[in-house]
Design a protein around this motif. Sequence first.
Motif: not given
Length: 422
Positions: A235-239, A242-245, A265-267, A373-376
């Motif tokens: 995934l490509s979160p703004q600003l 970090e690495y997200f799937v 989808v849960l980031p 904060s990210p959910p996971v």
Amino acid sequence: MSLKIASFFFILVISSLFRASFQAFLVPITKDSATQKYTLPVYLRTPPRPVNLLLDLGATFTLIDCSRNYASSTYHSIPCGSSLCSSLGPHSCSVCSGLAGPGCSNNSCALRFTNSGARKSTVMGEALMDSMSLPVTNGRNPGPLGTIHDFIFSCTKGPFRRAHVKGASGSAGFGRSKLSVPAQVSKSFHEKLLFALCLSGSPAAPGVGFFGSPGPYYFYPEIDLSNRLTYTPLLSPQLSDEYFVGLTSIKVNGKVVRLTQHKGVLPAKISTMTPYTTLRSEIFKALAEAFVKESAAANLKSIEPVKPFGVCYDADDVADTPAGPAVPTVDLVMQNEGAAWRIFGSNSMVRIFKGGVDAWCLGFLDGGNHPKSPPVVIGGHQMEDNLLLFDVGSKRVGFSGSVLVHGTMCANFNFTKEETLL
């Protein structure tokens, strides 16, 4: 033939041999038992000197403690008005009162640093350059050092104390930034922008990281783990560097965990700075309930939990398997149809000896309800003895699942140096 011409052709031949045999660069990665974080050695300066750095998967760039007798013939700063400085993104000058290196000039280019811990913070540091070296590898052994010239980093003003990792003299930034260690290594040798991590859970036996090649990566007994990967998009979160799937669901023993407050989808962030996978409260509660229910069906009765964990079992009641304690499996189901990161007992459970208690505890934590904060957040414990390939150029992550089920472990890379690698 003149000596100068002969020297030129000698260097050309050596360079050609290097390119023909080159597979990747590598680093050993060691777990710090006190903090549950990971460190790696690099060679910095000219002549090269080893320095141990904290592995920060989401950090923008590398920070080095330069406060003690830093001397190098290839060290220099970057002028503010230079095209290189402009290419580094937002910056400012006059940073010598903040983070600075030896001989700081108020006309020096600066970098903006954001750490990737639970409490994010941003600081400014002088942009510096020096030579960094890492061993090359053919996928089986380390070989001679290869040098990354003009490696960009910043100095800390004083001794490095972030995360309180003993022996660490800075942090190695592995984030999705052109200033990260993987990006600079790949650019220097015109290799693909990707890297792989295979973290070991044992402080006595290091895991390994690879840069610039999708494989092969051989582990005893002659198992190429690069062939065991399943891929999911990044995934490509703004600003964020970090690495997200993206997760579409979570399963326990193959049964979907009901998440009433989350649809789609849960980031999920992947972090080496978070020891154990942390879940937003409602997700954690649903997972814990499902895990306890499936464990009870296997005649496992939970006991009083040991903080910070929420679910524990008497160790005497839990059987052993080659993939760790015999407990229900947890699947993180990815965006790709049918792609699931299966987590066995070796990665889902944590052995606790405390106050006379010997227990196996579920290694997933309640992270509260912080909307920013990210959910996971997938933590280091869940990454151990799993090969993860971060293919930044193709915007995807490959994951092997537990390599224990393939008859090896991340501590099984052969670090015996091969002098004839070139």
